[in-house]
Design an enzyme around this catalytic site. Sequence first.
Site, PDB file in Angstrom:
ATOM      1  N   HIS A   1      10.915  -3.677 -49.710  1.00 19.24           N
ATOM      2  CA  HIS A   1      11.570  -4.757 -48.965  1.00 19.24           C
ATOM      3  C   HIS A   1      13.070  -4.653 -49.287  1.00 19.24           C
ATOM      4  O   HIS A   1      13.525  -5.138 -50.318  1.00 19.24           O
ATOM      5  CB  HIS A   1      11.028  -6.126 -49.406  1.00 19.24           C
ATOM      6  CG  HIS A   1       9.613  -6.351 -48.994  1.00 19.24           C
ATOM      7  ND1 HIS A   1       9.233  -6.452 -47.670  1.00 19.24           N
ATOM      8  CD2 HIS A   1       8.477  -6.485 -49.724  1.00 19.24           C
ATOM      9  CE1 HIS A   1       7.916  -6.648 -47.606  1.00 19.24           C
ATOM     10  NE2 HIS A   1       7.442  -6.664 -48.832  1.00 19.24           N
TER      11      HIS A   1
ATOM     12  N   GLU B   1       5.253  -1.622 -47.846  1.00 23.35           N
ATOM     13  CA  GLU B   1       5.618  -2.842 -47.099  1.00 23.35           C
ATOM     14  C   GLU B   1       7.053  -2.752 -46.572  1.00 23.35           C
ATOM     15  O   GLU B   1       7.806  -3.726 -46.617  1.00 23.35           O
ATOM     16  CB  GLU B   1       5.499  -4.082 -48.008  1.00 23.35           C
ATOM     17  CG  GLU B   1       4.139  -4.253 -48.641  1.00 23.35           C
ATOM     18  CD  GLU B   1       4.015  -5.502 -49.515  1.00 23.35           C
ATOM     19  OE1 GLU B   1       4.889  -6.386 -49.435  1.00 23.35           O
ATOM     20  OE2 GLU B   1       3.031  -5.584 -50.270  1.00 23.35           O
TER      21      GLU B   1
ATOM     22  N   ASN C   1       1.092  -2.069 -57.164  1.00 21.72           N
ATOM     23  CA  ASN C   1       2.018  -2.255 -56.040  1.00 21.72           C
ATOM     24  C   ASN C   1       3.065  -3.300 -56.406  1.00 21.72           C
ATOM     25  O   ASN C   1       2.743  -4.332 -56.988  1.00 21.72           O
ATOM     26  CB  ASN C   1       1.204  -2.747 -54.825  1.00 21.72           C
ATOM     27  CG  ASN C   1       1.992  -2.798 -53.543  1.00 21.72           C
ATOM     28  OD1 ASN C   1       2.638  -1.813 -53.173  1.00 21.72           O
ATOM     29  ND2 ASN C   1       1.964  -3.934 -52.857  1.00 21.72           N
TER      30      ASN C   1
ATOM     31  N   GLU D   1       2.448  -6.964 -57.927  1.00 23.06           N
ATOM     32  CA  GLU D   1       3.573  -7.707 -58.531  1.00 23.06           C
ATOM     33  C   GLU D   1       3.196  -8.284 -59.892  1.00 23.06           C
ATOM     34  O   GLU D   1       3.468  -9.452 -60.176  1.00 23.06           O
ATOM     35  CB  GLU D   1       4.047  -8.806 -57.575  1.00 23.06           C
ATOM     36  CG  GLU D   1       4.483  -8.254 -56.224  1.00 23.06           C
ATOM     37  CD  GLU D   1       4.762  -9.320 -55.163  1.00 23.06           C
ATOM     38  OE1 GLU D   1       4.771 -10.520 -55.494  1.00 23.06           O
ATOM     39  OE2 GLU D   1       4.964  -8.938 -53.995  1.00 23.06           O
TER      40      GLU D   1
ATOM     41  N   ASP E   1      10.567  -2.924 -44.986  1.00 24.55           N
ATOM     42  CA  ASP E   1      11.432  -3.555 -43.989  1.00 24.55           C
ATOM     43  C   ASP E   1      12.848  -3.597 -44.538  1.00 24.55           C
ATOM     44  O   ASP E   1      13.063  -3.435 -45.743  1.00 24.55           O
ATOM     45  CB  ASP E   1      10.938  -4.937 -43.505  1.00 24.55           C
ATOM     46  CG  ASP E   1      10.593  -5.913 -44.603  1.00 24.55           C
ATOM     47  OD1 ASP E   1      11.124  -5.775 -45.716  1.00 24.55           O
ATOM     48  OD2 ASP E   1       9.807  -6.842 -44.337  1.00 24.55           O
TER      49      ASP E   1
HETATM   50  O1  G3I Z   1      -2.201 -21.107 -46.306  1.00 22.38           O
HETATM   51  C1  G3I Z   1      -1.921 -21.380 -44.938  1.00 22.38           C
HETATM   52  C2  G3I Z   1      -3.135 -21.170 -44.094  1.00 22.38           C
HETATM   53  O2  G3I Z   1      -4.163 -22.002 -44.510  1.00 22.38           O
HETATM   54  C3  G3I Z   1      -2.792 -21.416 -42.609  1.00 22.38           C
HETATM   55  O3  G3I Z   1      -3.857 -21.014 -41.820  1.00 22.38           O
HETATM   56  C4  G3I Z   1      -1.565 -20.605 -42.214  1.00 22.38           C
HETATM   57  C5  G3I Z   1      -1.153 -20.983 -40.797  1.00 22.38           C
HETATM   58  O4  G3I Z   1       0.171 -20.639 -40.572  1.00 22.38           O
HETATM   59  O5  G3I Z   1      -0.523 -20.832 -43.110  1.00 22.38           O
HETATM   60  C6  G3I Z   1      -0.927 -20.399 -44.396  1.00 22.38           C
HETATM   61  O6  G3I Z   1       0.082 -20.105 -45.320  1.00 22.38           O
HETATM   62  C7  G3I Z   1       0.875 -18.972 -45.017  1.00 22.38           C
HETATM   63  C8  G3I Z   1       0.410 -17.739 -45.777  1.00 22.38           C
HETATM   64  O7  G3I Z   1       1.316 -16.691 -45.646  1.00 22.38           O
HETATM   65  C9  G3I Z   1      -0.964 -17.262 -45.378  1.00 22.38           C
HETATM   66  O8  G3I Z   1      -1.652 -16.762 -46.488  1.00 22.38           O
HETATM   67  C10 G3I Z   1       2.295 -19.321 -45.348  1.00 22.38           C
HETATM   68  O9  G3I Z   1       2.746 -20.365 -44.487  1.00 22.38           O
HETATM   69  C11 G3I Z   1       3.195 -18.123 -45.245  1.00 22.38           C
HETATM   70  O10 G3I Z   1       4.480 -18.450 -45.669  1.00 22.38           O
HETATM   71  C12 G3I Z   1       2.622 -16.993 -46.086  1.00 22.38           C
HETATM   72  O11 G3I Z   1       3.576 -15.960 -46.150  1.00 22.38           O
HETATM   73  C13 G3I Z   1       3.162 -14.655 -46.522  1.00 22.38           C
HETATM   74  C14 G3I Z   1       3.621 -14.331 -47.932  1.00 22.38           C
HETATM   75  O12 G3I Z   1       3.323 -12.977 -48.232  1.00 22.38           O
HETATM   76  C15 G3I Z   1       2.914 -15.185 -48.961  1.00 22.38           C
HETATM   77  O13 G3I Z   1       1.566 -14.854 -49.059  1.00 22.38           O
HETATM   78  C16 G3I Z   1       3.794 -13.687 -45.524  1.00 22.38           C
HETATM   79  O14 G3I Z   1       3.222 -13.910 -44.231  1.00 22.38           O
HETATM   80  C17 G3I Z   1       3.562 -12.246 -45.963  1.00 22.38           C
HETATM   81  O15 G3I Z   1       4.295 -11.372 -45.167  1.00 22.38           O
HETATM   82  C18 G3I Z   1       4.007 -12.076 -47.401  1.00 22.38           C
HETATM   83  O16 G3I Z   1       3.704 -10.745 -47.809  1.00 22.38           O
HETATM   84  C19 G3I Z   1       4.103 -10.384 -49.132  1.00 22.38           C
HETATM   85  C20 G3I Z   1       3.101  -9.377 -49.655  1.00 22.38           C
HETATM   86  O17 G3I Z   1       1.791  -9.895 -49.591  1.00 22.38           O
HETATM   87  C21 G3I Z   1       3.429  -8.942 -51.077  1.00 22.38           C
HETATM   88  N1  G3I Z   1       4.801  -8.449 -51.151  1.00 22.38           N
HETATM   89  C22 G3I Z   1       5.820  -9.336 -50.623  1.00 22.38           C
HETATM   90  C23 G3I Z   1       5.499  -9.732 -49.179  1.00 22.38           C
HETATM   91  C24 G3I Z   1       6.582 -10.597 -48.596  1.00 22.38           C
HETATM   92  O18 G3I Z   1       6.653 -11.822 -49.262  1.00 22.38           O
END
Ligand code: G3I
Length: 385
Positions: free
Chosen positions: A257, A286, A221, A170, A288
């Site tokens: 997405h 990715e 990506n 991104e 969905d």
């Molecule tokens: O940082 C905390 C972590 O310390 C803790 O252990 C954990 C417990 O729940 O929460 C952590 O934060 C979460 C994080 O992912 C983990 O790195 C956030 O709450 C959560 O909202 C976050 O969401 C992810 C998001 O990327 C942001 O990184 C999603 O699960 C993930 O599906 C999403 O994936 C992205 C791709 O990487 C790139 N493309 C878009 C895609 C969807 O947004």
Amino acid sequence: MSHSTPIKRAVAVAAAAVTALALGVPAAQATPPEPTLRSEAPRDLEIGSAVWGQRDLLDHDRKNPTEFQRILGAEFGSVTPENDMKWAEIHPEPDVYDFSGADAVIAFAKANRQEVRGHTLLWHSQNPDWVTEASNTWTCDEARDVLEDHVRTVVGRYAGEIYEWDVANEIFQDEWDAGGVRLRTEANPFLKACSADPVGLIGDVFRWAHEADPEALLFLNDYNAEGINAKTDAYYELAQELLADGAPLQGFGAQAHLSLQYGFDDSMRANFERFAALGLKVAVTEADVRMPLGDDGEPTTEQIALQADRYDRLLQACLDVAACTSFTVWGFDDGRSWVPGVFPEGYATIMTEGFEKKPAYFALLDGLTDATPGTSPRTPPGLNR
Ligand code: G3I
């Protein structure tokens, strides 16, 4: 509904017969195993799913896996750590790396003979506070040193275990962002510090990754990168520039997405073909397909059918282009999907929260079953096949 071509079915029956003979069971009693996405996939295409190692795999007991883990191993030939290799998770403090989640994904993949897509090394999101704060004062040299150490450490640790890496994720803004489509030289801490020559930095990230793991295919990506549009035009130009500079760029990934609120961009195949014509691999990384739900939280019959059609079209765009190496869904069950946490939408994956297979799952299964078996030995040697 038929899920197997005669050839694939014959191979499965023969394999079942050999197993039966080895077990001393009469071959006539052997029944072929149920087809899965990975069993039906052409030889030169990996079918993958995202998995969050820290949440879904750690502490798993291999002899007594959860239903989620059983399906992940049975249905998919590839896994992508959904969060475990992001900076905030794997490099939370300047001198602290936490490999626990990523190691769990690698161990699961090995145990299940799966490939791993690495995700990701250079991104504007999910960076630890120490990176975000330091980026306000970094010189470009300081930012480069931090990034180089991270890339060599993380890629080096998993060298030989990862078949594709989302190196830069991104890195372009969208048309609708202030300033339009351009490199994220404000939001991305590293591109910000090196805004005088961001393309030079991006090329070097690919070089460091390639030196750390020469076997892995290295990808750009992004989302909103399926069809031909202003953003993918920018990627197309960047790819040419990086290749002209000799950077080891090897792939372009469209995250896919999608939402049923928007149409499907039929230029996806043409978009993939133009990147393939540069000598790059392409991938759906990715996938969905989310949708707004009614007050009861349920999709309509039409939405369910349309979702299956969208998954099918995404898969076909990949199958139609020989350079398409992998098709990954961003999680396979609604219970773990990132979508409801971010959008007022849902039902985005191919199975319900209770692992019931949706028409979207069968659209993928049928699409794979009907696909012509590939012949190119794409998978680099020494990986988990
Ligand atoms: O940082 C905390 C972590 O310390 C803790 O252990 C954990 C417990 O729940 O929460 C952590 O934060 C979460 C994080 O992912 C983990 O790195 C956030 O709450 C959560 O909202 C976050 O969401 C992810 C998001 O990327 C942001 O990184 C999603 O699960 C993930 O599906 C999403 O994936 C992205 C791709 O990487 C790139 N493309 C878009 C895609 C969807 O947004």
